[in-house]
Structures are given as structure tokens and as C-alpha cells.
Design a protein around this motif. Structure first.
Motif, mmCIF file in Angstrom:
data_model
loop_
_atom_site.group_PDB
_atom_site.id
_atom_site.type_symbol
_atom_site.label_atom_id
_atom_site.label_comp_id
_atom_site.label_asym_id
_atom_site.label_seq_id
_atom_site.Cartn_x
_atom_site.Cartn_y
_atom_site.Cartn_z
ATOM 1 N N PHE A 1 3.556 -9.405 -10.149
ATOM 2 C CA PHE A 1 4.491 -8.932 -9.476
ATOM 3 C C PHE A 1 3.546 -8.566 -7.862
ATOM 4 N N GLY A 2 2.114 -8.738 -8.304
ATOM 5 C CA GLY A 2 0.614 -8.253 -7.338
ATOM 6 C C GLY A 2 0.528 -6.922 -6.478
ATOM 7 N N ASN A 3 0.524 -6.946 -5.744
ATOM 8 C CA ASN A 3 0.467 -5.814 -4.709
ATOM 9 C C ASN A 3 1.849 -5.502 -4.192
ATOM 10 N N VAL A 4 1.777 -4.688 -4.197
ATOM 11 C CA VAL A 4 2.994 -3.535 -4.004
ATOM 12 C C VAL A 4 2.731 -2.596 -3.266
ATOM 13 N N SER A 5 3.248 -2.836 -1.709
ATOM 14 C CA SER A 5 3.052 -1.416 -1.429
ATOM 15 C C SER A 5 4.167 -0.032 -1.708
ATOM 16 N N GLY B 1 2.280 -5.036 -12.275
ATOM 17 C CA GLY B 1 2.348 -5.019 -11.170
ATOM 18 C C GLY B 1 1.348 -4.189 -10.374
ATOM 19 N N ASN B 2 0.877 -4.207 -8.776
ATOM 20 C CA ASN B 2 -0.120 -2.779 -8.848
ATOM 21 C C ASN B 2 0.407 -2.153 -6.880
ATOM 22 N N GLY B 3 0.737 -0.795 -7.631
ATOM 23 C CA GLY B 3 1.234 -0.487 -6.339
ATOM 24 C C GLY B 3 0.842 0.633 -5.462
ATOM 25 N N THR B 4 0.556 -0.493 -4.257
ATOM 26 C CA THR B 4 -0.662 0.065 -3.085
ATOM 27 C C THR B 4 -0.104 0.815 -2.356
ATOM 28 N N SER C 1 3.129 -7.649 -1.354
ATOM 29 C CA SER C 1 4.600 -7.725 -0.546
ATOM 30 C C SER C 1 4.104 -7.280 0.519
ATOM 31 N N ALA C 2 5.111 -7.334 1.512
ATOM 32 C CA ALA C 2 5.219 -6.751 3.232
ATOM 33 C C ALA C 2 5.677 -4.950 2.391
ATOM 34 N N PRO C 3 5.620 -4.123 3.163
ATOM 35 C CA PRO C 3 5.712 -2.949 3.002
ATOM 36 C C PRO C 3 7.261 -2.640 4.151
#
Length: 750
Positions: free
Chosen positions: A380-384, A465-468, A499-501
Motif C-alpha cells: 500500500f506504500g505511504n498512506v496518510s 503499508g506505511n502509515g505517515t 496516498s493523498a490524505p
């Protein structure tokens, strides 16, 4: 030796065309002389003699009459009345046929037709009417005689067909026919036979006596045709025989007898045949199913039929214990049924009879359940933080039996799965889709796993996934076209590093060239990673580059577009044009094509022609041709004096190269020309593919002027003043055979 003989005489007609007169008493040297040859069909008559040969000519043909039907029977006709039937005469040959005589040998028959002689072309037919006048209660028999003559050979041919009729007093019913439904038998059986009368039976009916020439076919002693009916049926009982024979059935009524034959085929010495073959339409199964099998005997089954024992060596493939082959038949079918097996195996089916057997092998394959995943990992990559991103996994039943999915389970913080209702059964080829969601609640990297439980092998999808808490930045900008000539609406896109927030993310856009217009910004929707926009490119006059930029915060990405200047270009389909040789004061034309082959519109400013006798068709100028368009110009050569002529076509345009193009023109004007024309033969033994023209100069030998050409005309432009010429023409057929020459015509050039 008998040589080929020509039957048609060719006529010559001469036409002189004076193109121009210099005085009232002299023919100008520029006069054109024409000759027309009438080329007719040739027929070849050849007879072979030892030591001699014969030539097959292209114009040979045949003629032959065909009479239908081959005989005419009027049946019973009441005395004092007449009956009519039609006879068709067809010319089945390839040349004309003349009918010179039609007559009957018996006065009871009259023939009416068109006026004779009558001519039939190849394939044409003539219908004539034959009338039977019943003068007394007797049989009348005669012949319809036909005399025909071939137009090419003058040979007369005689043909005839048989005519028959019977006079009847008051339409008395008499036996007219005996027929059976089946004309041959192998083994025993029952045949349906019918007697017919010439008219309806009277009130007391009509009794018809029956008999058989062999005890192998039994018939009743008689059959009665009921009152008012004209037919009656009876059964002929056929017994199996050991030796082949033909049995004749006889029906008798008064003095009239009719017969019908039945052929019986027997089995040698009465021995039952053996099994000769065993075959099944399907010899491989995966899972349950059935197939049709056929057992064949070496001969026909005897009376009572024949039983063939059947067996299978596997309990998973069942067959009946036996199958019966009907009397007189040599094959029978049965069904073999396969059950589902857990392991692959081979079953053998055996058919046995009279100490003989045949077998067939059938493969039974185990059914296997298998489950295939569209992917084995989801990133999922970077997800806000606080934003949900969803991806999907497709489950497909890829085995040979159904897959039953009992459950799914997922691990890892922030991951969830939906879309499945369990248990779920997927037949081979069917699929289901599960949705996996990542919703991070904190800024951290997370891994997990999606597990699918079923009756197939274990299926697992790894998750990451990476929560950011930091908003993603633009990672790239790209467009569909990076090198553009002329104007274009280009599809472009921007991508984010994650991913856009919630609420989405706005990306600012820019262009370094006024020739490329883009929107000021584009918004990537919440949880999305990409957005698209349109860059509008205008045509430029000089080549240049334009840079598009996409910016989020302090991060900027760019892409370069190459803008090419459009330029016109010209192409002409000829570098020189020769009009050849023609007669003075006549004209001929040629066409040139001017094409726009550049990337911008071509403007043709002028078209000019120089040289005596040369001219061009009127064209509206200036003419604008968009890329790919073309313009046709017709050039004419019309000389007024003998000799060689030259000229030039000049085309001027706005082409970036070769703005002025010159094309050389040439032609020759001759004082004389001989035109030959002829008619194609009306018939020929083989298809004609072309003609050859021969010429002799001042009584010399003939030489060929042309190869086999399909045209029926030829122009000789090489003639000279004060010279005499002779011409003839031959035809060439599809086999390469050349015909005998046409008539010869002579021309004197003044």
C-alpha cells in the motif's frame, strides 16, 4: 495425311480516313489509313494417319443433342381421347446445332414443334409436345425420331426415344405396377410392398394374385384393391439365408403381370459372425461422464440377432452385461458410464462373441481442486494516518473440480478484508474478488497476511503499508506525447509518493512556453496516488522545447515536450512524361499527380506548360493541399506537324524544398497509322486468352508485331510512306495453342 480445314470465310472491309488535305487532288502525307479485320470462328477437322499429325486449333468445337426423358409412356388413355407430354431437346455441345427432322413411326403419336429447321446454340433447349391418340383398346408402341446437323461439321446425326400408350375402354382398372420399400436385405426382416392399378377399383374391388420365386421371401396368395382405391399394400416376410440370391415377386391381374426384385445377402454356412471392432466416442474422462460405444461384427447377424457380451475391468466405468445386434445388422451401440475417481487410472472395456473379442481403453483422470490468486503480495506504500486505501485480490478456481472456500482471515494492524460470503464454491473457471483495506492509525510501518482456507492448497497474500503523518509529495509528471508537430491535446498525469490524505492533495502545474497551456493545478483525491490533466499544444513556426512542472510544497518534478515546426513538402509522381507516337492532328493525354507530403499545408501557386503541341487542363490556383491530399493535372499532346516534340511542365509551390519543379515532356508525330480491328470468335473449343498480329512488308515474310493481347484492336504506328503492308491475326487459347490465320488485308501508304 488429312490437314486442318477452315470452314468459315473471313471478309475484309476497308476504311480510309483522310485526316488532312493539302490540295483537292493529293492525299496528304499525314493521312491515317484504317483496316478492320472480321475475325470469325475456325473449326478444325483432323484425322490421324500413320506418320502424320494433326493440329488442335483454338476455334474447334462440337455439337451433340440430348433428349429428355429417354422414353415416354402415356399409360392407359380412354379410347377416342388424346393425351400429351413434353420432350426437351438440348444442345449439350459447344457449337450450334440444327434440328432438321422430328417424326413418329406410329400414327397414334403426333409431334408438334416450332418450324423446322430450328437452330440451337450451345446449351440451348427446345421443348416439343408429343400427343397420343387412343384409337382402340390396344397397346401402341413407336419411336420419336430426331435428325440433327452440326453447323460446323455438316454431319447429320440420328437419335430416337421410345413411345408407348394403351387404349382403354371406359377407364377399366388394370394392374400398372408392383414395388417394395426395400430392395436388399442382410438377414431376416419384413418388406412393405404395394400394387397399383391404372384406375380406381370398381365396387367389387380388384383381386391381384401374388407369388415369390423363393421360399426365403413369403408373400400372401393375393391382395385386394378396395373399391374406389387404386393401390393396396402387403408384407413380404424375408428370412435369413446362407447364400446370396435375388428373389422375384410377381403380381398378376387378368393378363397383366408386374414384377419386383429383392436382393438377399447371406452369411456363409450360417455361422454367426465374430466381433471385428469396438470403439467409443470419448476415451478420456476427468470426473464423471458417459460415452457412446459401438461394437462391430465381421458380417451381418443371423436370424434372431446376435448377443455380444460386454465387460469392464474397473468399477469406476460401468457398461451393460451385453448388447444385441439385430438380425441382418452388423453394428450395435451402448453407453459406458464413468464415475469420479480420486486417482488417475485406465479402464478397459471388452466385447466378446463366438470366441472373439475386442477391447478399448478409457482414461479416468482424478479431479483436482486448485485455487489461483491474482497476486501474492499487496503493497500500500505511504498512506496518510486516518486515510483508507483499498486494493483487490481475485481468486480463481483453476483445477478440474470445484473449489470450496471455507473462510478468509487477515492479520496486521490497520488491515481488513471484505467481499466474501463463506462457504463459497467456485466451479472450474469461476472467480471471486476480495477487497483488502489499509487504514493506518499511527505513523509506522505495518506488515500483515491474508489467508484463504479451502479444499485446495493453502493460499496466502503478504501485506505491507506505511502509515505517515507527513503529506505525500509529487513523485513524477508525464505526458502521452513528448514530441509534437502541429497542434495537439496531450494527456498528462502527476503521481504522488504516497496516498493523498483526507480531503485530497493539490498539485500546482506550470509551463515554460506560451505554446503549451496547462491548468494551474490538479487535485489528487483522498487515498489516491495519481491525477490526470490535459496539456493543449499550439502549432509553432520554429522548433522549440517546453518544460511542464508539477509542485507540492518544496518538491517539483518536470517533463520536457519537444515542439516541432510544421513544414510543407511537394511530391510529383513523374520525373518525365513521354506521350509516345501518334498521328498528326490527333491527341493523347497523360495525368500527373501533385501530392502534399509534408507536415503543413502545401500551396500550389502556378502550373505552366511549354512546348509546341503540349497543354495542361485548367486548375484553380492557388490550390491548398493539406498533408496527404493530392491534385491531378491532365496533360495533352496534340501535334500539328510531323517529327519529335519536347516541352516542359513547371510547378511552383511554397514547399520548404523544391519550391519549383520542372518535368520534361516528349512525343512523336507520325504522318501515318494503320488501325486494325476484329471481332472475337463466336465459339471456340477452349477459352481464348489473346490475339497476335502479323505483318509483311511489300510482299515479304510475315513477322509478329505483338504478343498475345486480349484487345481486339491494334494500331501500327511504324508504317512509312510509299510502302505496302499485309496483315493477319491469330487467336491463342488457354493451353497456348494458336489458331489458323484470319483473312489477310493489304494497305498501301501514300
Amino acid at each position: 495425311m488429312i490437314k486442318s480445314r477452315r470452314y468459315s470465310v473471313l471478309e475484309v472491309r476497308e476504311v480510309r480516313t483522310i485526316e488532312r488535305d493539302l490540295s483537292s487532288t493529293l492525299i496528304t502525307s499525314r493521312a491515317r489509313v484504317s483496316r478492320i479485320l472480321a475475325l470469325a470462328a475456325f473449326a478444325s477437322l483432323a484425322a490421324g494417319i500413320a506418320g502424320c499429325g494433326s493440329d488442335s486449333k483454338a476455334f474447334s468445337s462440337t455439337a451433340a443433342p440430348l433428349i429428355s426423358p429417354s422414353s415416354v409412356d402415356f399409360g392407359d388413355v380412354k379410347v377416342g381421347t388424346a393425351a400429351s407430354k413434353s420432350v426437351t431437346i438440348t444442345n449439350s455441345g459447344s457449337s450450334e446445332l440444327q434440328i432438321t427432322e422430328l417424326s413418329s413411326s406410329d400414327s397414334s403419336f403426333a409431334v408438334s414443334s416450332a418450324k423446322l429447321p430450328a437452330t440451337l446454340a450451345a446449351g440451348q433447349s427446345l421443348s416439343v409436345k408429343v400427343q397420343y391418340n387412343a384409337k382402340s383398346a390396344t397397346d401402341s408402341t413407336g419411336d420419336l425420331s430426331l435428325a440433327t446437323t452440326s453447323v460446323l461439321s455438316d454431319r447429320t446425326r440420328f437419335s430416337s426415344i421410345r413411345l408407348h400408350g394403351k387404349g382403354s375402354n371406359g377407364g377399366t382398372a388394370s394392374l400398372s405396377s408392383l414395388s417394395c420399400a426395400t430392395s436388399s436385405y442382410i438377414g431376416a426382416g419384413s418388406d412393405n410392398c404395394t400394387v397399383k392399378l391404372s384406375a380406381a377399383a370398381p365396387s367389387a374391388g380388384v383381386v391381384v394374385n401374388l407369388a415369390s420365386s423363393s421360399s426365403a421371401v413369403a408373400v400372401p396368395a393375393s391382395v385386394t384393391v378396395a373399391s374406389g382405391s387404386n393401390s393396396a399394400s402387403f408384407a413380404a416376410t424375408v428370412s435369413a439365408v446362407t447364400a446370396s440370391q435375388t428373389v422375384t415377386l410377381t403380381a398378376t391381374q387378368g393378363s397383366t403381370t408386374k414384377t419386383s426384385s429383392i436382393k438377399l445377402s447371406g452369411s456363409s454356412s450360417g455361422v454367426a459372425p465374430s466381433v471385428s471392432a469396438l470403439a467409443c466416442t470419448k476415451t478420456s474422462f476427468t470426473g464423471a461422464g458417459s460415452t457412446t460405444c459401438t461394437v462391430s461384427l465381421s458380417g451381418a447377424a443371423l436370424s434372431g440377432g446376435q448377443s455380444v457380451a460386454l465387460a469392464s475391468n474397473s468399477s469406476s466405468l460401468t457398461v451393460p452385461s451385453s448388447v444385441s445386434v439385430a438380425a441382418g445388422a452388423s453394428t450395435a451401440t451402448f453407453s459406458a458410464t464413468a464415475a469420479k475417481v480420486s486417482s488417475t487410472q485406465t479402464a478397459t472395456v471388452t466385447a466378446s462373441a463366438n470366441a472373439s473379442s475386442k477391447s478399448v481403453a478409457i482414461s479416468l483422470n482424478a479431479s483436482v481442486a486448485a485455487l489461483t490468486l491474482s497476486t501474492t503480495s499487496l503493497s500500500f506504500g505511504n498512506v496518510s494516518v486516518g486515510t483508507a486505501v483499498t486494493k483487490s485480490v481475485t481468486l480463481t478456481s483453476s483445477g478440474t473440480s470445484a473449489v470450496t472456500i471455507s473462510s478468509d482471515s487477515i492479520s496486521g494492524s490497520g488491515f481488513s478484508v471484505s467481499g466474501g460470503t463463506f462457504p463459497l464454491t467456485l466451479n472450474p473457471g469461476q472467480a471471486a474478488v476480495l477487497s483488502v483495506q489499509f487504514y493506518p492509525t499511527s505513523a509506522s510501518s505495518v506488515t500483515g497476511q491474508l489467508s484463504i482456507s479451502s479444499n485446495a492448497s493453502a493460499a496466502v497474500v503478504s501485506l505491507s503499508g506505511n502509515g505517515t503523518s507527513v503529506a505525500p509529495t509529487v513523485s513524477s509528471i508525464s505526458c502521452g506525447s513528448t514530441s509534437i508537430t502541429g497542434s495537439l491535446s496531450d494527456s498528462c498525469s502527476v503521481s504522488l509518493s504516497g496516498s493523498a490524505p483526507t480531503g485530497g492533495l493539490t498539485v500546482a502545474l506550470g509551463s515554460t512556453s506560451s505554446s503549451v497551456t496547462v491548468p494551474s493545478s490538479v487535485t489528487v483525491p483522498a487515498a489516491g496516488t495519481k491525477a490526470t490533466f490535459t496539456a493543449k499544444i499550439a502549432a509553432v513556426t520554429t522548433s522549440q522545447s517546453a518544460t511542464l512542472t508539477a509542485t507540492t510544497g518544496s518538491t517539483t518534478k518536470s517533463t520536457v515536450l519537444q515542439l516541432n515546426a510544421a513544414s510543407p513538402a511537394i511530391s510529383i509522381n513523374a520525373s518525365s512524361i513521354s506521350f509516345g507516337a501518334i498521328v498528326v492532328d490527333n491527341s493523347t493525354t497523360q495525368t500527373v499527380t501533385i501530392s502534399s507530403t509534408g507536415t503543413a499545408a502545401l500551396t500550389v501557386n502556378s502550373i505552366g506548360v511549354t512546348g509546341t503541341g503540349f497543354s495542361a487542363s485548367a486548375v484553380s490556383l492557388p490550390a491548398t493541399l493539406n498533408p496527404g491530399q493530392s491534385l491531378n493535372v491532365t496533360l495533352t499532346f496534340n501535334p500539328s506537324a510531323v517529327g519529335n516534340a519536347t516541352g516542359q511542365l513547371t510547378v511552383s509551390s511554397n514547399s520548404s524544398a523544391n519550391s519549383s519543379i520542372a518535368i520534361g515532356l516528349s512525343g512523336t508525330a507520325n504522318p501515318h497509322q494503320v488501325n486494325l480491328a476484329w471481332s472475337a470468335p463466336s465459339s471456340s473449343g477452349s477459352a481464348i486468352t489473346g490475339y497476335k498480329v502479323y505483318r509483311a512488308v511489300s510482299g515479304g515474310g510475315f513477322t509478329s508485331l505483338s504478343s498475345a493481347n486480349a484487345q481486339t484492336s491494334y494500331s501500327d504506328t511504324s508504317v512509312k510512306s510509299g510502302t505496302s503492308y499485309q496483315y493477319y491475326v491469330t487467336s491463342v487459347d488457354s493451353t497456348g495453342v494458336e489458331s489458323t490465320p484470319s483473312n489477310t488485308t493489304s494497305v498501301s501508304i501514300p
